[in-house]
Design an enzyme around this catalytic site. Structure first.
Site, PDB file in Angstrom:
ATOM      1  N   ASP A 277      13.845  -8.262  -8.394  1.00  0.00           N
ATOM      2  CA  ASP A 277      14.884  -8.307  -9.116  1.00  0.00           C
ATOM      3  C   ASP A 277      15.535  -9.915  -9.005  1.00  0.00           C
ATOM      4  OD1 ASP A 277      15.232  -5.993 -10.456  1.00  0.00           O
ATOM      5  OD2 ASP A 277      15.711  -4.903  -8.698  1.00  0.00           O
TER       6      ASP A 277
ATOM      7  N   LYS B 219      11.239   4.305 -13.969  1.00  0.00           N
ATOM      8  CA  LYS B 219      10.542   2.884 -13.507  1.00  0.00           C
ATOM      9  C   LYS B 219       9.208   3.268 -12.890  1.00  0.00           C
ATOM     10  CE  LYS B 219      14.963   0.338 -12.475  1.00  0.00           C
ATOM     11  NZ  LYS B 219      15.720  -0.190 -11.509  1.00  0.00           N
TER      12      LYS B 219
ATOM     13  N   GLN C 110      16.826  -0.010  -5.084  1.00  0.00           N
ATOM     14  CA  GLN C 110      17.787   0.509  -6.156  1.00  0.00           C
ATOM     15  C   GLN C 110      19.062   0.706  -5.970  1.00  0.00           C
ATOM     16  OE1 GLN C 110      16.657   1.563  -9.340  1.00  0.00           O
ATOM     17  NE2 GLN C 110      18.811   1.590  -9.880  1.00  0.00           N
TER      18      GLN C 110
END
Ligand code: NAD
Length: 309
Positions: free
Chosen positions: A125, A55, A99
Site C-alpha cells: 500500500d 481482495k 487492513q
C-alpha cells in the site's frame, strides 16, 4: 438531466488485471511459485471484512496466493507487529497489506507504528515512512492504490493532468495526501481542502479535476463544480437510512429498491445533480473502488517482480 460522461472504473480495472496475467505467468516460470500477498485483518469491522473478502477473491482469480492472518478485536500492537515480522521473513510472501482501520483499542498511533514495521519492498500500500518519503521524492515504486488507480483512470480516459488545476477534498494519509503528490508529479496545480477549509464551494468550483475523498454522502453539489470539469468520487459510505438516500437521489431512485432488499446502499460524496454540470464523473459503485483493487494486484505483482531481480 445528465450530460457528463461516466468514467468506467470497472472496465479500466478489468483491463489492468488482464495486463497482469502474462506477468504473473512469467513470474511463475522464473521463480517456480506464484506471487504471494500476506493480509493481516485485526478486529471485526464490518467494512474491512467485506474489503478483505473482495481482495482475497480478486487475488485468487488472478493466481496470486493469499496468506490471510486474522487477529481478534482485543489484540495488541505487539501481536500485530509480530505477525507483520513473520510475513516480512517469509520468502513466499512478496507483498504485505495491513487492513485499515486497526481496532480503536490499539490507540491512535497504532497504524503508523505497524505500517513502519512492514519491509518497504513488501509494503504493497506504500504506507510505511520509507515509501511515503520515496513518493514525496517522486522515486516511488509502490504508491498507494487508490490515488494510483485514479491516475490510471484519468490517463485511460485521456483527461489531461499536466497544467490542470486539481482540487482534492480530504487530506488522509491513504488518499488525500498521496493523491496530491501524484498529481503534483504529473504537473497539475494542486489544492488540498479539508474539514476546516473556508468556503469550500468557492475553492472547488475552480477545479479542472475535482477529487472528493471525504465519506460524506452528497457533499459535492452542483455549485461546487466548474462546468465541463472532471469529478472523481472516492467516497464510499454505507447508508441504511431510507430518508437520506431519498433526499440525495429522489423518491423514484432504483437505489431505494436496493436499500429495501439489502438493508444498505453504498453512496459516494458526489450528488447526482453534479452530472448536469461536470464533463465527466465516476460512479459509486463501479468507479474508484474497482481501480483500487486492480492497483493492489498490480503493486503485488510489481513487488514480486522486484524481489526476483
Ligand atoms: P478520512 O476519514 O481519513 O479522511 C476524510 C477527510 O475528509 C479528512 O481529511 C477531513 O479533513 C475531510 N473532511 C471531513 N469533512 C469534511 C467537510 N465537510 N469538508 C471538507 N473536508 C472534509 O477518510 P479516507 O480514509 O481518506 O476516506 C475517505 C472516503 O473515501 C471514505 O468514504 C472511504 O470509505 C473512501 N475510500 C474509498 C476507497 C475506494 O477504493 N473507493 C479507498 C479509500 C477510501
Amino acid at each position: 438531466m445528465s450530460s457528463a460522461k461516466t468514467l468506467d472504473g470497472k472496465g479500466a480495472g478489468e483491463a489492468i488485471r488482464e495486463l497482469l496475467r502474462p506477468r504473473i505467468a512469467a513470474f511463475r516460470v522464473a521463480s517456480g511459485r506464484s506471487p504471494g500477498l500476506g493480509i493481516l485483518l485485526a478486529g471485526n469491522d464490518g467494512g474491512s471484512q467485506i474489503y478483505v473478502r473482495n481482495k482475497v477473491h480478486a487475488c485468487e482469480e488472478l493466481g496470486i496466493v493469499v496468506d490471510l492472518r486474522r487477529l481478534s478485536e482485543d489484540s495488541t500492537v505487539e501481536q500485530v507487529t509480530s505477525v507483520v515480522n513473520s510475513l516480512n521473513r517469509d520468502e513466499s510472501i512478496d507483498a504485505i497489506l495491513v487492513q485499515s482501520p486497526l481496532p480503536a483499542g490499539m490507540g491512535a498511533e497504532a497504524e503508523k507504528e505497524v505500517f513502519n514495521v512492514i519491509d518497504p519492498g513488501k509494503d504493497v500500500d506504500g504506507f510505511c515512512a520509507v515509501n511515503v518519503g520515496r513518493l514525496a521524492q517522486n522515486r516511488s515504486t509502490l504508491a498507494p492504490a487508490t490515488p494510483s488507480g485514479i491516475i490510471e483512470l484519468l490517463d485511460r480516459s485521456k483527461i489531461q493532468i499536466q497544467g490542470a488545476h486539481a482540487v482534492i477534498i480530504g487530506r488522509s494519509d491513504i488518499v488525500g495526501k498521496p493523491m496530491a503528490m501524484l498529481m503534483l508529479h504529473r504537473h497539475a496545480t494542486v489544492t488540498i481542502c479539508h474539514s476546516r477549509t473556508q468556503d469550500l464551494a468557492m475553492v472547488t468550483s475552480r477545479a479542472d479535476i475535482l477529487i472528493s475523498a471525504v465519506g460524506h454522502p452528497g457533499l459535492v453539489i452542483p455549485k461546487f463544480v466548474k462546468p465541463g470539469s472532471t469529478v472523481i468520487d472516492v467516497g464510499t459510505t454505507r447508508v441504511t437510512d431510507r430518508r437520506q438516500v431519498s433526499a440525495i437521489f429522489g423518491e423514484e431512485s432504483p437505489r431505494l429498491e436496493v436499500l429495501d432488499r439489502r438493508g444498505a446502499v453504498v453512496v459516494g460524496d458526489v450528488h447526482p445533480g453534479v452530472a448536469s454540470v461536470a464533463g465527466a464523473v465516476t460512479p459509486v459503485p463501479g468507479g474508484v473502488g474497482p481501480l483500487t483493487i486492480a492497483m493492489l494486484l498490480s503493486n503485488t505483482v510489481k513487488a514480486a517482480e522486484t524481489r526476483l531481480t
